[in-house]
Design a protein around this motif. Structure first.
Motif, PDB file in Angstrom:
ATOM      1  N   UNK A 118      46.915  71.042  42.968  1.00 22.18           N
ATOM      2  CA  UNK A 118      48.265  71.591  43.156  1.00 22.18           C
ATOM      3  C   UNK A 118      49.283  70.469  43.292  1.00 22.18           C
ATOM      4  N   UNK A 119      48.912  69.442  44.048  1.00 20.23           N
ATOM      5  CA  UNK A 119      49.838  68.325  44.224  1.00 20.23           C
ATOM      6  C   UNK A 119      50.082  67.613  42.892  1.00 20.23           C
ATOM      7  N   UNK A 120      49.048  67.482  42.090  1.00 19.39           N
ATOM      8  CA  UNK A 120      49.203  66.857  40.772  1.00 19.39           C
ATOM      9  C   UNK A 120      50.065  67.729  39.858  1.00 19.39           C
ATOM     10  N   UNK A 121      49.874  69.049  39.943  1.00 14.92           N
ATOM     11  CA  UNK A 121      50.703  69.960  39.145  1.00 14.92           C
ATOM     12  C   UNK A 121      52.169  69.836  39.561  1.00 14.92           C
ATOM     13  N   UNK A 122      52.415  69.673  40.850  1.00 13.46           N
ATOM     14  CA  UNK A 122      53.784  69.483  41.331  1.00 13.46           C
ATOM     15  C   UNK A 122      54.366  68.180  40.789  1.00 13.46           C
ATOM     16  N   UNK A 123      53.550  67.140  40.713  1.00 12.75           N
ATOM     17  CA  UNK A 123      54.008  65.875  40.134  1.00 12.75           C
ATOM     18  C   UNK A 123      54.322  66.070  38.654  1.00 12.75           C
ATOM     19  N   UNK A 124      53.471  66.802  37.942  1.00 14.45           N
ATOM     20  CA  UNK A 124      53.733  67.049  36.515  1.00 14.45           C
ATOM     21  C   UNK A 124      55.086  67.716  36.331  1.00 14.45           C
ATOM     22  N   UNK A 125      55.390  68.686  37.184  1.00 15.72           N
ATOM     23  CA  UNK A 125      56.694  69.348  37.087  1.00 15.72           C
ATOM     24  C   UNK A 125      57.817  68.379  37.455  1.00 15.72           C
ATOM     25  N   UNK A 126      57.589  67.573  38.480  1.00 13.85           N
ATOM     26  CA  UNK A 126      58.624  66.635  38.932  1.00 13.85           C
ATOM     27  C   UNK A 126      58.943  65.579  37.887  1.00 13.85           C
TER      28      UNK A 126
END
Length: 161
Positions: A53-61
């Motif tokens: 989830x944290x990596x997915x948030x980075x991808x969006x960021x």
């Protein structure tokens, strides 16, 4: 209510006029840059582990190629192995993509493994500013106590020292 890929695509859809196929390609790229396989894009965030989830948030960021990324306690709640993997991701964002990352953390491993410059805030002011080794060498009770946690007897017994 959005898949991971749809979440990563939100800033691209809202702030660009890119063609849908281009957005899809950029989403796939951002997922890979965040250390996720592209097929994760079809999953719902609730189906992912905390680290994913944290990596997915980075991808969006990073979807819009920012110059600056703010991360607040990014390894909080992660097991040590996943946290170190996230640290490597942060380092790659800096080294490979040229993103400046401002990181708020209390994770000593992150500080010692990722950070180029450390600013210590305590007692309502800036106690130190510099490279991690320079800050660790400062003669201040709070700073010494903070970094002494790393060498505590419990830590030594865990690592067999």
């Amino acid at each position: 209510s959005l898949t991971v890929a749809q979440n990563v695509a939100v800033p691209l859809r809202e702030h660009t006029r890119l063609a849908p196929a281009t957005i899809d390609a950029l989403v796939a790229l951002r997922l890979l840059q965040a250390g996720l396989p592209v097929d994760v894009g079809t999953k719902m965030p609730s189906e992912l582990s905390g680290g994913m989830r944290k990596r997915a948030a980075v991808a969006r960021a990073i979807a819009l190629e920012p110059e600056l990324l703010f991360l607040d306690e990014p390894t909080s709640g992660l097991d040590p192995i996943t946290a170190r993997g996230f640290d490597r991701l942060v380092r790659s964002l800096v080294d490979d993509l040229g993103i400046t990352v401002l990181l708020a953390t209390h994770d000593l491993d992150t500080l010692q493994g990722v950070v180029d410059r450390l600013i210590v805030l305590a007692r309502g002011s800036v106690l130190a500013d510099g490279a991690v080794r320079e800050v660790m060498a400062i003669d201040d009770d709070w700073i010494r106590a903070y970094f002494a946690i790393r060498a505590s007897p419990v830590e030594d017994s865990i690592h067999g020292s």
